[in-house]
Design an enzyme around this catalytic site. Structure first.
Site, PDB file in Angstrom:
ATOM      1  N   HIS D  98      39.786 -42.087  31.052  1.00 43.37           N
ATOM      2  CA  HIS D  98      39.887 -42.960  32.215  1.00 43.37           C
ATOM      3  C   HIS D  98      38.547 -43.688  32.365  1.00 43.37           C
ATOM      4  CE1 HIS D  98      42.300 -39.395  33.550  1.00 43.37           C
ATOM      5  NE2 HIS D  98      43.036 -40.232  34.218  1.00 43.37           N
ATOM      6  N   ASP D 101      35.927 -41.568  34.046  1.00 47.60           N
ATOM      7  CA  ASP D 101      35.336 -40.468  33.274  1.00 47.60           C
ATOM      8  C   ASP D 101      34.059 -40.894  32.584  1.00 47.60           C
ATOM      9  OD1 ASP D 101      37.843 -39.266  33.739  1.00 47.60           O
ATOM     10  OD2 ASP D 101      38.595 -39.870  31.757  1.00 47.60           O
TER      11      ASP D 101
END
Ligand SMILES: [Co+2]
Ligand SMILES: [Co+2]
Ligand SMILES: [Co+2]
Ligand SMILES: [Co+2]
Ligand SMILES: [Co+2]
Ligand SMILES: [Co+2]
Ligand SMILES: [Co+2]
Ligand SMILES: [Co+2]
Lengths: 432, 432, 432, 432
Positions: D98, D101
């Site tokens: 993501h 992240d």
């Protein structure tokens, strides 16, 4: 300036009020079965979910924006100001707290203790005209040192740190006139049996509680020691699974007269029981202490800690509580948290107002059921056969052989009678 | 002519066999950890699901067409012939039965008793060269007289009928050399608290079991009395909820040395536990007795009583059993039933063959884990801190004050260490 | 003589009545939101649980003793007499039945058909001054021929038998003026994927329903065809899992305009949803048809089919129904059964009286909420941003690039606002 | 210095190895059914649980101590170094991430975008000799702006922010050669129906996904757009409940040819299904895309995201995947996280090694089953009746009337045959 600026103390306005910040059913002075509602319900507001929780969930972080969020003593004092403002606005007679809710986390035990003591000084001052303490407790689950348990940790130093911490919290509770002390064993359990010696851990847990009981007596604390059943979460399996499990544990270690249970609706649901089951069972076992009146969502498999909102369910809980004589040192704590989207100060107040009203309605319905007496009469009737001398003799004196001889001789061949469940449910619906 | 005509006794053919009616892993004579597998596993086949159950479910009736279905003694004898044929074909050392499985229902207690005794005569004959009896039991739940419980029925006459019936069944079990006697309290619970006096019912249940224990001693039965935890179904709430609940009940009434537990995988799952949890907990509590090795479907909320088929899960169960010293009088009973669409004689045989093979694989994996020793070493290591003199002193001698003083003085501030769960799971996967 | 001898027609006596066989809240003629309650609620009583079910459960057999239990046409006629007596006593406007509830099982299709037709003749007569038919249906799950499904059976002859049977039942429903026809696919699912071709079975199920729709049009039946979501039980997995699954199935095969849903509270719960979710979703998808107003026990993992008793829950269901415009051809069926310990004729009547009163209270609370308008106003307010021209333009016209450019350019950085959940729950509690 | 200093790349050592950091079953180059295992399994490691998650749970905070925890670009780069070190050590062909992240959270969209682009530059460099990108995705659930949903938020500005963010993430995925793009709608659902317009929110969600599909085509991204079913958590109810629900949603909005499903074992379990059910259903519906191979604990009611460890279960998943032709652009992602007590770098590596080995064993067992062919033969046999001309004619041509006439005329009266479930389960156990 108060966080709740503009919100005035909540008063009873009666069922027709549409003021969302008024009580419509909870009138503390209303007398129910000979006692004021305030004395029946013994409401407590919790510190943690209201003032320490930031609105996070497993997939998201802080949603609330409270001016007291932070790690300093100043933040802790601002938090206490807001908390006692809210207690006053709600007019609740009690509150509850963990050490970690009220003081900043220190670098070590000494700093934790000093921080706690400073806050207890502050609380003493604030409690002069404010609520009393229903129970205190130690947070033995949030800090990473407790990740594998507190009393049941494989590392004896963690046991020691936890024990020392409980000492300070029980002392603080005593000093503040707390009426109970709670041990919630949120990390006393396991993630995997592969790394767990369950027999040893149970022994350690019992030793830990024994020490708490000893300390209570040593310092002259006259409140009740409570443990709180919960089946799981945070651990995969928690040792205090449910009322029956807690009872067996206490009985095994001879603690059943020293320790009672704080029963939470949400934890009952997670363990596969109804709330009234857990209450009624605790009463049957002599283990009933107090309640956490916060519900779980029936479709969620974790602890949602929502404010109560279903009056018929709440009525059944108070029915059993009243039938068993009501609370002793216990009370009705809201271990309930706002949904994380409920951002406003008004939400904090309104949630409690609604929950208190639901409890008040439940209590009054329960009292009405007891006063009407139909349920008890039906129960007496159902078991009437056991009041006969023959039945008592059989139960207490006869052997299987005696009984078998009699059954054979007399051709005993009983026919069932209706259990009348729907009729009893209809009866309850006359009151809720 | 046998119902299983054309099916020859099942033999061990080794893992490469693709004969669906051969053992590929269960060789009764294979020695595992110094004992023959047959003696380790102590397989038992149940009478009820195999020979008495007709394939019904809540939405449909009989699917099986067995020549012995019917209500006469002739049917019962034909059923016994088929049962002992199957025991022989499978080569199992044990079987289990309820009275109602093996004899027709009589009009009253006397007729039930006479019917049972006639069948016991027949069994005695058949057992000369056949399997032994792992346990007997009484069906105190199917007949409508028991709809509101047996020992916990509001009608004392039902208690009496049940007690008399258990006497006959315990006598029969004794006469047939049974090694255990089971009390499954399927109707000892409630449908609604509204019509239930839980405290009274628990007292009655304890009295009932006391009488069974007394009778056992009176007649010189040396087997073990077992109760079987199950949380619910048929009742909404069953008093023998799970291992912890049963233990608390036994302990409360001083029965914990007389009564042990028969633990079923499916019931563990229904109660929210893993099977290995229930076994390990029973061992920690000194309550382990025997197992019903039939699984529940994880997605079904009722008791599916399926044959075991997941070797890694079964291995963990036997790991704890072996670690605790194996079975005493207990064994591995299949309280398992065919799916109701499995209509053929071959299905009955194949289901047991598969289940026995799964158990054999599980047992061998468990033994290999124990012999390798890695799991035990990791456990010893994890709790090593508690073996030190200081830790023992703290646990057994020190008060909270002592501990707090030491923590403050020494600045005790433990750091957590890895729980290594995934590494341990990988380790297990080397064996299963 | 009637089975319900001594029980007179139930009348409305008002909330203060303590007559257990009177309505305290359901007055058919009371006008709620401009319509009589009878026309809003459209109550139906089911034939199967009340007159065909014998009180069995997976661990016990028949508990009820009804004079009409038996396999002959005479029994079926006696059953019909009792059923219509009960319909008359309750004053319900509708009933529902399966073929297998009302006629004895024949040896083959022809005999089944003849038996059904004879009963339909009888019903025609009885319905002259009695209730109307809310819906008819075929029992395609109890007989062993359906053990592996009806429309989805691997054997085409079972498909044929089922199709032929539905023809007779749809014809019977049409002849009796039924307002809907229900297909509950209780065996349309699987026990194990290992023997199941799910893609093929779904295709067959669609073909089957297409044929039913065609037949409906062919015979001029103007009622609604309904399917009933349920996730499992009796099968491990049922194809009509929940509302969303049924919708996807219908949409896939182009049946979404021909077939609507009959939604049951108990099945919603089993599928992990709230009842109001299923209703609201069906309405959003244009698939709402009718309801089965029987609840599941939240602690039981199977379909308990209990009478509704929780007013706040029922109110939320009717809130969504009323908000969506109320029932069309649908209604409030009680697919509810007595607990098997409720043996008496009075239990049958009282259970319905209680359930109808709970529904009446729920309906009135729902109407009051809608008339007050607070919930709808809050909803309008919450989504008000979407009513702006810019928001509509974004939704309907802009690409991700357009939007990203605007967000970057304008520094769009929205702040969340309170979801006010507790305040809305409190609001609802003003009405229930 | 690497975070994984001292850990060398993991190699295949064969089943007898007792090196905990070696593959015992996963040999990337082993050919199974004509293809290298690496190409079959297409393993991906996720960024979020391994590198961004701090070990918190609802009752406790960070347990992991990773040097890269922090909010700066330097931290993000250190994190990337560790991540690519781990990818290299494991030798996995893919990873997933993501935006949140990999980059620090910026003050606004522009800063988020700039941060992401800088990291994408870095990734491009690192991926030259490292793994490829299986899929990218945007985190639309952690930030408080998304607390009430992203695409389904009541505030159009949140929709806009989310849409803009997805644009940047899809662009990044395209630039990095990602083979799929995932939309997990973790907050697309509701907490309470009381404040939710479900119909409107579903429409908005569809519009959002349409825009994503349009953007994909506009930029020439040839990967697959995937949505990921999950029933709940974080929301009480998530719109992408399960495979069937997602399918119905896509079909309703005409998106079924553009969007496929990423199926996770843990989410299947939470929704009441088996993993293999979800895979098989997605295949039957033409919606199968990719898998997240992380299991849920069967006793926990929330998403535990554990590494797979049960070979028989994993084998059934791959059996359906292989039977359906294997992965296209999809793969085996581990959306799995360490238990929060697994603190060490070794735990990160070992968990993946164990999971990869379990998958390899599962794949090989699945392939062996398919090559042996017994399951497919049994299936063909079971449905053989439908291959006849008469059956096909009935299915496609005949009306209910036609069929009923034939059933009556020919006396069609089918007898059931065994479903052989246990025999099929035994068959599977020959391979796992
Ligand atoms: Co809780
Ligand atoms: Co609590
Ligand atoms: Co069972
Ligand atoms: Co059992
Ligand atoms: Co139902
Ligand atoms: Co129904
Ligand atoms: Co997940
Ligand atoms: Co996932």
């Amino acid at each position: 300036m108060s966080y709740f600026d503009g919100i005035t103390p909540v008063t009873f306005e009666g069922p027709d009020s549409n003021n969302p910040l008024a009580f419509r059913h909870y009138d503390p002075d209303e007398v129910v079965m000979g006692k004021r509602m305030e004395e029946h319900l013994r409401f407590a507001v919790c510190y943690w979910h209201n003032f320490a929780w930031e609105g996070g969930d497993p997939f998201g972080g802080r949603t609330f924006e409270r001016p007291w969020f932070g790690d300093t003593m100043d933040h802790a004092r601002a938090k206490a100001d807001a908390a006692f403002d809210m207690f006053r606005i709600l007019g609740v007679p009690y509150f509850c707290f963990h050490d970690a809710d009220v003081r900043p986390e220190g670098a070590d035990f000494a700093e934790n203790t000093a921080n706690l003591e400073a806050i207890v000084d502050l609380f003493e001052e604030k409690m002069k005209d404010g609520p009393k303490l229903l129970w205190g407790t130690a947070n033995l689950f949030s800090h990473r040192r407790y990740m594998a348990g507190a009393a049941t940790n494989p590392d004896p130093d963690v046991f020691a740190f936890a024990a020392a911490t409980v000492k300070t919290c029980l002392d603080a509770t005593h000093r503040l006139g707390g009426e109970n002390y709670v041990l919630w064993g949120g990390r006393e359990g396991y993630e995997t049996l592969l790394n767990t010696d369950m027999g040893r851990e149970l022994d350690h847990l019992a030793k830990f509680i024994e020490k708490v009981v000893d300390h209570k007596h040593r310092i002259g604390f006259e409140g009740t020691i409570l443990i709180e059943p919960k089946p799981q979460e945070p651990t995969k399996h928690q040792y205090d699974y449910d009322v029956a499990t807690c009872y067996g544990f206490l009985k095994r270690y001879g603690l059943e007269n020293e320790v009672k249970l704080n029963i939470e609706q949400g934890h009952a649901i997670l363990a596969g029981h109804s709330f009234e089951h857990e209450i009624a069972l605790a009463q049957a076992l002599g283990a009933f202490g107090s309640i956490d009146m916060n519900r779980n969502d029936y479709q969620s498999g974790w602890d949602t800690d929502q404010f109560p909102n279903n009056v018929p369910e709440v009525a059944l809980a108070y029915y059993h509580i009243l039938k068993g004589g009501g609370f002793g040192t216990g009370g009705t704590n809201f271990d309930a948290k706002l949904r994380r989207q409920s951002l406003d100060p008004e939400d904090l107040i309104a949630a409690h107002v609604g929950g208190m009203d639901v409890c008040a309605r439940g209590l009054k319905a329960a009292a009405a059921m007891l006063e009407e007496g139909g349920l008890e009469a039906a129960l007496t009737d159902r078991y009437a056969g056991w009041e006969g001398a023959d039945a008592k003799h059989m139960l207490h004196e006869e052997s299987l052989e005696d009984i078998a001889a009699r059954v054979a001789r007399d051709g005993v061949n009983p026919s069932p009678v209706s259990g009348r469940q729907e009729r009893l449910e209809n009866h309850v619906n006359r009151f809720v």
